[in-house]
Design a protein around this motif. Structure first.
Motif, mmCIF file in Angstrom:
data_model
loop_
_atom_site.group_PDB
_atom_site.id
_atom_site.type_symbol
_atom_site.label_atom_id
_atom_site.label_comp_id
_atom_site.label_asym_id
_atom_site.label_seq_id
_atom_site.Cartn_x
_atom_site.Cartn_y
_atom_site.Cartn_z
ATOM 1 N N UNK A 141 -2.415 1.976 10.287
ATOM 2 C CA UNK A 141 -3.149 1.097 10.844
ATOM 3 C C UNK A 141 -3.423 0.138 11.526
ATOM 4 N N UNK A 161 8.192 1.694 -1.148
ATOM 5 C CA UNK A 161 6.690 1.981 -2.149
ATOM 6 C C UNK A 161 5.948 2.257 -0.250
ATOM 7 N N UNK A 162 5.539 3.392 -0.899
ATOM 8 C CA UNK A 162 5.263 3.781 1.103
ATOM 9 C C UNK A 162 3.640 2.442 1.395
ATOM 10 N N UNK A 163 4.232 2.464 2.044
ATOM 11 C CA UNK A 163 2.642 1.255 2.875
ATOM 12 C C UNK A 163 1.484 1.786 3.299
ATOM 13 N N UNK A 164 0.698 1.189 2.849
ATOM 14 C CA UNK A 164 -0.158 1.865 3.333
ATOM 15 C C UNK A 164 -0.578 0.989 4.449
ATOM 16 N N UNK A 165 0.130 0.219 5.060
ATOM 17 C CA UNK A 165 -0.815 -0.489 6.871
ATOM 18 C C UNK A 165 -0.198 0.645 8.025
ATOM 19 N N UNK A 200 2.692 -11.489 3.449
ATOM 20 C CA UNK A 200 1.982 -10.954 3.037
ATOM 21 C C UNK A 200 0.531 -10.412 3.384
ATOM 22 N N UNK A 201 0.619 -10.725 4.989
ATOM 23 C CA UNK A 201 -0.343 -9.456 5.474
ATOM 24 C C UNK A 201 0.716 -8.668 5.645
ATOM 25 N N UNK A 202 1.327 -8.256 5.550
ATOM 26 C CA UNK A 202 2.272 -7.210 6.615
ATOM 27 C C UNK A 202 2.517 -6.531 5.188
ATOM 28 N N UNK A 203 2.763 -7.034 4.025
ATOM 29 C CA UNK A 203 2.885 -6.227 2.721
ATOM 30 C C UNK A 203 4.222 -7.051 2.570
ATOM 31 N N UNK A 211 -4.597 -4.260 -2.282
ATOM 32 C CA UNK A 211 -3.713 -2.597 -2.234
ATOM 33 C C UNK A 211 -3.774 -2.524 -0.586
ATOM 34 N N UNK A 212 -4.544 -3.270 -0.370
ATOM 35 C CA UNK A 212 -4.718 -3.100 1.407
ATOM 36 C C UNK A 212 -3.152 -3.166 2.485
ATOM 37 N N UNK A 213 -2.558 -4.043 1.392
ATOM 38 C CA UNK A 213 -1.273 -4.569 1.696
ATOM 39 C C UNK A 213 0.671 -3.400 0.677
ATOM 40 N N UNK A 214 -0.399 -3.860 0.059
ATOM 41 C CA UNK A 214 1.238 -2.805 -1.497
ATOM 42 C C UNK A 214 0.400 -1.600 -1.186
#
Lengths: 154, 177
Positions: free
Chosen positions: B35, B28-32, B128-131, A85-88
């Protein structure tokens, strides 16, 4: 006849070959099983209507490997979901959590049902209030009056 | 009035459907966003044992452009991005995603190299860490290392001019401490 049997056998083996599932990524069946249960509730980002477990996309393979590694490192299912969830975003969860941004998703259908019920009751009540005026009713009324006229003493 | 209710409801539905036509359901709106960029330590594409971390980019507004030699739409994006960078010089770092060094170098020789540095992410773990889920992707990172914007899919000159340029200008104005 014999040739037919050969042809059947040929197509049958073809079917077997293509029915092969995604390659297991982990040597430990326990890890593999837990990974697949998790992958079944996570969405693949590339082909968005498939789970991570079903998808053959490169990213899905990488993410399944990542999940296996996290399981073997002793992380809990919740840790792994939080990692995704933190990433996507919540989008990866097939069962999204209830929070301000997803409230409409959860209560929307019930609101629509309530709205429909309200409309139904209202229209029913409205049509019940107004007396029905139709040709039959008018004719009945006229007949009743004619009968009353007849019964009057001359 | 009551008889117009269905018509009104239908009109409302039409409005929603019409808006839906111009939205990308894959986005998809990025949760990053908002941050700090994920931490990483990656070798550069050139090799020679050099590595870069997120700390090396701090202090300057930076674009991180995720690309790969195998990515077809990167070929469309690359000249557009290169042209934009000529008109609006910006620190831009490439993230070569799940690629081989030889292929990536060949690709850059052919397409041109606008990057100040290229991170080489062979296994896609930093990706992956960057989504990252659809190469090419571009991140705008402010001086403090916070992700402020993310674009998925090839950048168009429209996005660059109307969204990214104003954002870069604004971030450049922000105080550095």
């Amino acid at each position: 006849m014999k040739r037919m049997a050969w042809i059947f056998a040929f197509f049958f083996t073809l079917g077997l070959a293509s029915a092969e599932e995604a390659q297991p990524l982990s040597a430990h069946p326990k890890t593999e099983a837990r990974m697949m249960t998790l992958a079944n509730v996570l969405r693949c980002l590339v082909c968005q209507n498939q789970t991570l477990a079903d998808s053959h996309a490169d990213l899905a393979v990488d993410l399944r490997r990542q999940i296996s590694e996290m399981i073997e490192a002793g992380q809990s299912d919740d840790d792994i979901k939080a990692y995704m969830v933190a990433r996507y975003g919540d989008f990866v969860l097939y069962d999204p959590p209830m929070k301000p941004t997803t409230v409409l998703l959860w209560v929307g259908p019930f609101l629509l049902v309530l709205l429909g019920l309200g409309l139904l009751i209202r229209t029913r009540r409205e049509s019940g209030d107004t007396p029905r005026r139709s040709i039959e009713n008018d004719a009945l009324e006229r007949a009743r009056r004619a009968l009353l006229e007849d019964q009057k003493p001359q | 009035m009551t008889r117009f209710w269905p018509l009104l409801a239908f009109a409302l539905l039409c409005v929603f459907l019409y808006i839906g036509l111009f939205r990308d359901p894959r986005e998809i709106p990025s949760p990053l966003i908002g941050k700090p960029a994920p931490s990483y330590q990656l070798p550069t594409l050139e090799g020679e044992g050099k590595t870069l971390t997120q700390e090396d980019l701090k202090g300057q507004v930076t674009l991180i452009n995720v690309f790969a030699s195998w990515c077809v739409s990167c070929r469309d994006e690359h000249p557009v991005l290169t042209a934009f960078l000529k008109t609006r010089p910006t620190q831009v770092i490439g993230l070569d995603y799940k690629d081989t060094r030889a292929e990536a170098k060949k690709w850059l020789d052919e397409m041109g190299n606008p990057y100040q540095a290229i991170l080489f992410d062979a296994e896609g773990r930093v990706g992956i860490d960057f989504g990252v889920y659809g190469v090419p992707e571009t991140f705008v990172i402010d001086r403090h290392g916070v992700i402020r914007y993310k674009a998925t899919g090839p950048l168009t000159s429209e996005t660059l001019q109307k969204v990214i340029r104003p954002l870069l200008d604004r971030l450049d104005q922000e105080p550095s401490s």
